[in-house]
Design a protein around this motif. Structure first.
Motif, PDB file in Angstrom:
ATOM      1  N   ASN A 193       0.823  -1.214   0.000  1.00 14.73           N
ATOM      2  CA  ASN A 193       0.000   0.000   0.000  1.00 14.73           C
ATOM      3  C   ASN A 193       0.853   1.259   0.000  1.00 14.73           C
ATOM      4  OD1 ASN A 193      -2.376  -1.348  -0.124  1.00 14.73           O
ATOM      5  ND2 ASN A 193      -2.734  -1.313   2.092  1.00 14.73           N
ATOM      6  N   THR A 194       1.941   1.231   0.764  1.00 12.44           N
ATOM      7  CA  THR A 194       2.785   2.430   0.830  1.00 12.44           C
ATOM      8  C   THR A 194       3.424   2.727  -0.519  1.00 12.44           C
ATOM      9  OG1 THR A 194       3.947   0.953   2.343  1.00 12.44           O
ATOM     10  CG2 THR A 194       3.816   3.261   2.967  1.00 12.44           C
ATOM     11  N   TYR A 195       3.890   1.686  -1.180  1.00 13.51           N
ATOM     12  CA  TYR A 195       4.529   1.890  -2.488  1.00 13.51           C
ATOM     13  C   TYR A 195       3.505   2.440  -3.476  1.00 13.51           C
ATOM     14  CZ  TYR A 195       7.873   0.756  -6.285  1.00 13.51           C
ATOM     15  OH  TYR A 195       8.766   0.802  -7.343  1.00 13.51           O
ATOM     16  N   GLN A 196       2.301   1.865  -3.466  1.00 18.72           N
ATOM     17  CA  GLN A 196       1.245   2.355  -4.364  1.00 18.72           C
ATOM     18  C   GLN A 196       0.890   3.797  -4.023  1.00 18.72           C
ATOM     19  OE1 GLN A 196      -0.365   0.761  -7.231  1.00 18.72           O
ATOM     20  NE2 GLN A 196      -0.941   2.926  -7.391  1.00 18.72           N
ATOM     21  N   THR A 197       0.816   4.115  -2.742  1.00 19.20           N
ATOM     22  CA  THR A 197       0.518   5.495  -2.336  1.00 19.20           C
ATOM     23  C   THR A 197       1.621   6.433  -2.829  1.00 19.20           C
ATOM     24  OG1 THR A 197      -0.495   4.582  -0.354  1.00 19.20           O
ATOM     25  CG2 THR A 197      -0.105   6.941  -0.360  1.00 19.20           C
ATOM     26  N   ALA A 198       2.850   5.970  -2.729  1.00 19.54           N
ATOM     27  CA  ALA A 198       3.971   6.786  -3.213  1.00 19.54           C
ATOM     28  C   ALA A 198       3.813   7.033  -4.716  1.00 19.54           C
ATOM     29  CB  ALA A 198       5.294   6.089  -2.921  1.00 19.54           C
ATOM     30  N   LEU A 199       3.447   5.986  -5.453  1.00 20.59           N
ATOM     31  CA  LEU A 199       3.252   6.142  -6.901  1.00 20.59           C
ATOM     32  C   LEU A 199       2.126   7.140  -7.185  1.00 20.59           C
ATOM     33  CD1 LEU A 199       3.526   2.381  -7.917  1.00 20.59           C
ATOM     34  CD2 LEU A 199       5.126   4.178  -8.573  1.00 20.59           C
ATOM     35  N   ASP A 200       1.061   7.051  -6.374  1.00 18.86           N
ATOM     36  CA  ASP A 200      -0.091   7.937  -6.586  1.00 18.86           C
ATOM     37  C   ASP A 200       0.238   9.403  -6.305  1.00 18.86           C
ATOM     38  OD1 ASP A 200      -1.578   5.712  -7.201  1.00 18.86           O
ATOM     39  OD2 ASP A 200      -2.513   5.540  -5.225  1.00 18.86           O
ATOM     40  N   SER A 201       1.331   9.644  -5.588  1.00 16.46           N
ATOM     41  CA  SER A 201       1.631  11.034  -5.229  1.00 16.46           C
ATOM     42  C   SER A 201       2.220  11.809  -6.415  1.00 16.46           C
ATOM     43  CB  SER A 201       2.595  11.075  -4.036  1.00 16.46           C
ATOM     44  OG  SER A 201       3.885  10.639  -4.444  1.00 16.46           O
ATOM     45  N   ILE A 202       2.583  11.111  -7.472  1.00 16.13           N
ATOM     46  CA  ILE A 202       3.110  11.798  -8.657  1.00 16.13           C
ATOM     47  C   ILE A 202       1.942  12.240  -9.533  1.00 16.13           C
ATOM     48  CG2 ILE A 202       4.528  11.537 -10.736  1.00 16.13           C
ATOM     49  CD1 ILE A 202       6.333   9.684  -9.222  1.00 16.13           C
ATOM     50  N   LYS A 203       1.857  13.522  -9.771  1.00 16.47           N
ATOM     51  CA  LYS A 203       0.701  14.082 -10.480  1.00 16.47           C
ATOM     52  C   LYS A 203       1.058  14.498 -11.908  1.00 16.47           C
ATOM     53  CE  LYS A 203      -1.581  13.798  -6.608  1.00 16.47           C
ATOM     54  NZ  LYS A 203      -2.226  12.506  -6.397  1.00 16.47           N
ATOM     55  N   ARG A 204       0.053  14.495 -12.735  1.00 17.03           N
ATOM     56  CA  ARG A 204       0.240  14.859 -14.148  1.00 17.03           C
ATOM     57  C   ARG A 204       0.660  16.325 -14.286  1.00 17.03           C
ATOM     58  NH1 ARG A 204      -5.629  13.569 -16.195  1.00 17.03           N
ATOM     59  NH2 ARG A 204      -4.889  14.264 -18.220  1.00 17.03           N
ATOM     60  N   GLY A 205       1.574  16.575 -15.224  1.00 15.56           N
ATOM     61  CA  GLY A 205       1.950  17.953 -15.555  1.00 15.56           C
ATOM     62  C   GLY A 205       1.246  18.365 -16.843  1.00 15.56           C
ATOM     63  N   HIS A 206       1.055  19.664 -17.012  1.00 12.74           N
ATOM     64  CA  HIS A 206       0.254  20.119 -18.160  1.00 12.74           C
ATOM     65  C   HIS A 206       1.032  21.047 -19.086  1.00 12.74           C
ATOM     66  CE1 HIS A 206      -3.803  18.591 -16.923  1.00 12.74           C
ATOM     67  NE2 HIS A 206      -3.127  18.438 -15.800  1.00 12.74           N
ATOM     68  N   LEU A 207       2.102  20.569 -19.668  1.00 18.95           N
ATOM     69  CA  LEU A 207       2.812  21.411 -20.637  1.00 18.95           C
ATOM     70  C   LEU A 207       2.107  21.327 -22.001  1.00 18.95           C
ATOM     71  CD1 LEU A 207       6.583  20.736 -19.844  1.00 18.95           C
ATOM     72  CD2 LEU A 207       4.982  22.272 -18.744  1.00 18.95           C
ATOM     73  N   PHE A 208       2.165  22.415 -22.710  1.00 15.94           N
ATOM     74  CA  PHE A 208       1.451  22.487 -23.996  1.00 15.94           C
ATOM     75  C   PHE A 208       2.293  23.234 -25.027  1.00 15.94           C
ATOM     76  CE2 PHE A 208      -1.207  25.047 -26.845  1.00 15.94           C
ATOM     77  CZ  PHE A 208      -1.943  24.043 -27.467  1.00 15.94           C
ATOM     78  N   LYS A 209       2.333  22.679 -26.240  1.00 18.73           N
ATOM     79  CA  LYS A 209       3.078  23.332 -27.326  1.00 18.73           C
ATOM     80  C   LYS A 209       2.248  23.417 -28.601  1.00 18.73           C
ATOM     81  CE  LYS A 209       7.923  22.164 -26.180  1.00 18.73           C
ATOM     82  NZ  LYS A 209       9.129  21.436 -26.625  1.00 18.73           N
ATOM     83  N   ILE A 210       2.536  24.457 -29.380  1.00 14.97           N
ATOM     84  CA  ILE A 210       1.999  24.567 -30.748  1.00 14.97           C
ATOM     85  C   ILE A 210       3.198  24.745 -31.676  1.00 14.97           C
ATOM     86  CG2 ILE A 210       0.790  26.108 -32.381  1.00 14.97           C
ATOM     87  CD1 ILE A 210      -1.183  26.808 -30.223  1.00 14.97           C
ATOM     88  N   ALA A 211       3.120  24.191 -32.877  1.00 15.83           N
ATOM     89  CA  ALA A 211       4.134  24.475 -33.900  1.00 15.83           C
ATOM     90  C   ALA A 211       3.428  24.815 -35.209  1.00 15.83           C
ATOM     91  CB  ALA A 211       5.048  23.284 -34.102  1.00 15.83           C
ATOM     92  N   TYR A 212       3.937  25.823 -35.896  1.00 15.58           N
ATOM     93  CA  TYR A 212       3.383  26.208 -37.199  1.00 15.58           C
ATOM     94  C   TYR A 212       4.435  26.014 -38.281  1.00 15.58           C
ATOM     95  CZ  TYR A 212      -0.130  28.882 -34.505  1.00 15.58           C
ATOM     96  OH  TYR A 212      -1.113  29.264 -33.656  1.00 15.58           O
ATOM     97  N   GLN A 213       3.987  25.566 -39.424  1.00 14.03           N
ATOM     98  CA  GLN A 213       4.854  25.672 -40.607  1.00 14.03           C
ATOM     99  C   GLN A 213       4.618  27.044 -41.204  1.00 14.03           C
ATOM    100  OE1 GLN A 213       5.230  22.489 -43.595  1.00 14.03           O
ATOM    101  NE2 GLN A 213       4.852  24.040 -45.166  1.00 14.03           N
ATOM    102  N   MET A 214       5.684  27.823 -41.292  1.00 12.07           N
ATOM    103  CA  MET A 214       5.573  29.181 -41.824  1.00 12.07           C
ATOM    104  C   MET A 214       6.106  29.206 -43.261  1.00 12.07           C
ATOM    105  SD  MET A 214       4.142  31.023 -39.595  1.00 12.07           S
ATOM    106  CE  MET A 214       3.913  31.556 -37.906  1.00 12.07           C
ATOM    107  N   SER A 215       5.350  29.847 -44.139  1.00 14.61           N
ATOM    108  CA  SER A 215       5.718  29.866 -45.559  1.00 14.61           C
ATOM    109  C   SER A 215       7.004  30.654 -45.784  1.00 14.61           C
ATOM    110  CB  SER A 215       4.587  30.486 -46.370  1.00 14.61           C
ATOM    111  OG  SER A 215       4.372  31.813 -45.921  1.00 14.61           O
ATOM    112  N   ASP A 216       7.340  31.505 -44.817  1.00 17.12           N
ATOM    113  CA  ASP A 216       8.481  32.386 -44.989  1.00 17.12           C
ATOM    114  C   ASP A 216       9.106  32.606 -43.619  1.00 17.12           C
ATOM    115  OD1 ASP A 216      10.164  34.237 -46.235  1.00 17.12           O
ATOM    116  OD2 ASP A 216       8.880  35.904 -45.602  1.00 17.12           O
ATOM    117  N   ARG A 217      10.423  32.680 -43.576  1.00 12.87           N
ATOM    118  CA  ARG A 217      11.091  32.923 -42.287  1.00 12.87           C
ATOM    119  C   ARG A 217      11.142  34.433 -42.052  1.00 12.87           C
ATOM    120  NH1 ARG A 217      14.169  27.797 -41.225  1.00 12.87           N
ATOM    121  NH2 ARG A 217      15.642  28.880 -39.881  1.00 12.87           N
ATOM    122  N   PHE A 218       9.956  35.013 -41.869  1.00 15.90           N
ATOM    123  CA  PHE A 218       9.822  36.473 -41.781  1.00 15.90           C
ATOM    124  C   PHE A 218      10.639  37.047 -40.624  1.00 15.90           C
ATOM    125  CE2 PHE A 218       6.378  34.602 -39.307  1.00 15.90           C
ATOM    126  CZ  PHE A 218       6.485  35.284 -38.114  1.00 15.90           C
TER     127      PHE A 218
END
Lengths: 210, 529
Positions: free
Chosen positions: B344-369
């Motif tokens: 139970n303790t090991y499982q509780t330890a595992l449960d203490s790690i929470k999801r992180g919410h990083l987010f990225k967008i990438a665009y293809q740009m027609s020109d390197r303006f």
């Protein structure tokens, strides 16, 4: 084309019925479900994904439809509901039927208590719930009240709070949800919701033992 | 895991907390990098004629490195990977690649060109990430310099300077000028008499004058260090009009971007593999005896007396495999959904790690303006939801480029993007970009978005533990339970970095050595009796 899809379907049926006692095979394309809901859909509180094994067919169908139609999970504050909604939106009615069939073939251990409410207080409060959900929380299809036994206590608590706070059951297309939303107003505190959830958890264990 | 909260801290809390956190980090890291790294762990080789078996769950960087080291030492490894591809969050996408987002699968529509790729996960390597650099060298992964900062890029705050973006060089110059002016004034008003001798106060005033480019009487009136509004080659330079102190303080410029190139993990120069970060993954794969088993979703993990038993599902069939040891790279928050016989303790330890919410967008740009605007690589920072815009520093002057159009760490902002459809995200990102580069949208040809918390089999990046949980459970998760070892950046102080993943692998293999020492000792004793 027809023949081909028939073949795929019968293959699917074969797989689904190849129930290895407790191990139901995940139908192709539905592996996503187990990522959150876990092995044999046993549930995963870390993701907010409830145990699904043991739920009634009619209730599962209704909820999947609700998610698909944006009747459930559309509230901006219902984060996990929204996550679930995005999983269902693209699925066909046929796929929803397949999912329900598959869920009913899964078997997983009953959830353990994860919250500690006052079971005696929960028992008293549950009396009014029992009118629809049944004394043993076995559910009542005629009344549209789902079986609650076997659900995770943390999930029951979350949903009770969602009903109480109007995150669930405010859609006009969701008649049963609206009923529940109204019924949830008898609970005035978070503690009471916790007590009920703990009582139902207790009920699941005793009922399954007997 | 604390790293992300530190990042957020620096980005969103402000300069005071930021500078002290920065100091702490530098000290801690300074101690750590006293050339303590001497290469991978030397794993105790098996007895002659024995080939112990190892199951590795997850073909991310930690899993691949663990398999590589164990194979080198004479162990037989099987890697099980739930996804259709190896690499975990080391994900580089190109033309035609599938982005396996839960509920929103996307196909990358970048043109089919070698220079058009995007590193969705890790994207930069600082010179002190010794473990990763060791593997890049050992695996023949060629690296190039990645410009992580460009002083020609912009700071933008919608609520400051009428929303007009300001070049980072101008901002840095003004901040130095304004701070130096305050320092000069304090020194002039004898504020440091208790602290410094008169001679030293005089030195301090000279220092502040030099540091901030002040006038003879300690005023900051702008500096040509920030550039010029005239053509400097043909005319005398005329510095841009400087910021007022009040404007500077009221702006959000100093919230994050100010430290963009000053934090240890971002200290210049940074590096990237030529052609995409997945060169690291491919480097490992080329060396492994057995390719990872893909589409293999782990369902059960059971510690047995003399090994570990794992059941996985693949193509509608369950397989149960046994091995002497198991190294588990699966995100810990999934473990509750996997049948196991952990304490139970090991499982509780595992449960203490929470999801992180990083987010990225990438665009293809027609020109390197951006290159026409003097920006070659680096990052613009904005108070808009997209938070950052990264300009590629590879393939300069190519006809097109892949631009990072959003990189968000604030869980609320990421949640907002997660809830959108892929197209809505691209549109929202484009609207933000317009504020920094007018006309931005017209260059967008296509794009992708990566909400890490919604990516299949990962559902998070930059895992987090509360401070208390970290104290209580992190040391527990660093140790094996039975013959099951947790690995991955989640078992490091540096979640979200490949170096953290490699450190976790190294740490787990050290634990394996300890276990083997004990077994040999016990075996010896048995033999004697």
């Amino acid at each position: 084309m027809l023949n081909k899809s028939f073949l795929v379907l019968s293959l699917l049926a074969c797989l689904a019925f190849r129930v290895n006692a407790e191990q139901a095979v995940t139908p192709p394309g539905l592996e996503y479900c187990t990522v959150c809901h876990g092995s044999q859909l046993k549930g995963n509180s870390n993701i907010g994904a409830p145990r699904l094994s043991g739920l009634s067919t009619w209730y599962l169908s209704r909820q999947l439809r609700n998610f698909k139609q944006g009747v459930r999970g559309a509230h901006p504050e219902d984060v996990t509901g929204k996550e679930m909604m995005s999983m269902v939106t693209h699925l066909s009615d046929q796929q929803l039927t397949e999912i329900v069939e598959w869920i009913t073939t899964t078997e997983s251990e009953l959830p353990r208590p994860s919250i500690s409410g006052d079971i005696q207080s929960g028992k008293a409060l549950y009396k009014s719930c029992a009118v629809c959900h049944g004394e043993g929380a076995q559910g009542n299809e005629q009344l549209g009240a789902p079986k609650l036994r076997g659900l995770n206590d943390w999930y029951i608590l979350t949903q009770l709070n969602h009903f109480r706070q109007g995150l669930r059951g405010i859609e006009t297309r969701d008649a049963f949800g609206q009923q529940m939303q109204a019924a949830s107003q008898i609970l005035t505190t978070e503690q009471e919701a916790t007590d009920i959830a703990s009582y139902i958890q207790q009920l699941s264990i005793t009922k399954s033992k007997s | 895991m604390q790293n992300i909260s530190r990042r957020e801290f620096l980005s969103y809390v402000g300069a005071v907390g930021g500078s002290s956190a920065l100091l702490k980090t530098s000290l801690a890291m300074g101690l750590m990098t006293q050339d303590s790294y001497s290469g991978p762990v030397k794993i105790r080789p098996p007895a002659p004629g024995h080939k112990p078996t190892v199951l590795i769950l997850g073909a991310g960087i930690a899993g691949l490195a663990t398999a590589f080291e164990l194979e080198q030492a004479g162990y037989q490894c099987i890697i099980l990977e739930a996804s259709f591809r190896p690499g975990g969050r080391n994900l580089t996408v190109r033309n035609g690649d599938k982005i396996d987002e839960m509920g929103n699968p996307q196909i990358c529509e970048f043109d089919k060109q070698d220079n058009l790729y995007f590193n969705c996960g890790p994207a930069r390597i600082p010179g002190h990430h010794r473990r990763l650099l060791h593997y890049c060298k050992a695996l023949n992964v060629p690296l190039q310099i990645k410009a992580n900062s460009s002083k020609m890029a912009y700071f933008h705050d919608d609520k400051s300077l009428n929303g007009k973006p300001k070049r980072i060089i101008e901002y840095h110059t003004d901040v130095r000028g304004l701070m130096s002016e305050l320092l000069w004034k304090s020194a002039d008003a004898n504020q440091f008499d208790q602290l410094l001798s008169q001679e030293d106060v005089a030195k301090l005033m000279t220092f502040s004058k030099t540091y901030g480019d002040l006038t003879e009487n300690g005023k900051y009136i702008g500096s040509e260090r920030a550039g010029s509004t005239t053509d400097r080659m043909l005319d005398y330079p005329k510095p841009p009009v400087p910021l007022e102190l009040k404007e500077m303080l009221d702006s959000r410029f100093w919230y994050g971007g100010l430290l963009g190139a000053e934090i240890y993990d971002w200290c210049e120069p940074l590096m990237e593999p030529i052609g995409g970060m997945d060169a690291v993954v491919n480097g490992f794969l080329k060396q492994l005896d057995n390719a990872p088993v893909l589409n293999a979703q782990v369902k059960k993990i059971f510690n047995r007396e003399d090994g570990v038993e794992v059941t996985y599902e693949r193509g509608g069939q369950f397989h149960t495999v046994r091995a002497d040891y198991c190294f588990n790279n699966i995100p810990a928050y999934f473990m509750k959904g996997i049948e196991n016989n952990f304490s139970n303790t090991y499982q509780t330890a595992l449960d203490s790690i929470k999801r992180g919410h990083l987010f990225k967008i990438a665009y293809q740009m027609s020109d390197r303006f951006w290159e026409r605007d003097g920006i070659y690589g680096g990052i613009s920072y904005t108070s808009e939801p997209v938070s950052q815009i990264w300009y590629p520093s590879h393939d300069i002057h190519a006809s097109k480029g892949i631009l990072l159009g959003a990189y968000t760490w604030d869980p609320k902002v990421s949640a907002m993007f997660e809830a959108m459809s892929p197209q809505q995200r691209l549109d929202a990102g484009a609207a933000c970009g317009e504020k920094i580069h007018p006309g931005y949208s017209q260059y967008i040809e296509n794009g992708i978005s990566i909400p890490w918390a919604r990516m299949n089999h990962q559902m998070g990046c930059g895992m987090q533990m509360s401070k208390d949980d970290f104290k209580q459970y992190f040391p527990m998760l660093q140790k094996p339970e039975g013959r099951h070892f947790m690995i991955g950046d989640q078992i490091s102080h540096h979640s979200g970095w490949q170096e953290g993943a490699l450190a976790s692998s190294e740490q787990a293999l050290t634990q394996l050595n300890l276990m083997l020492d004990k077994q040999i000792y016990a075996g010896g004793e048995r033999h004697v009796k």
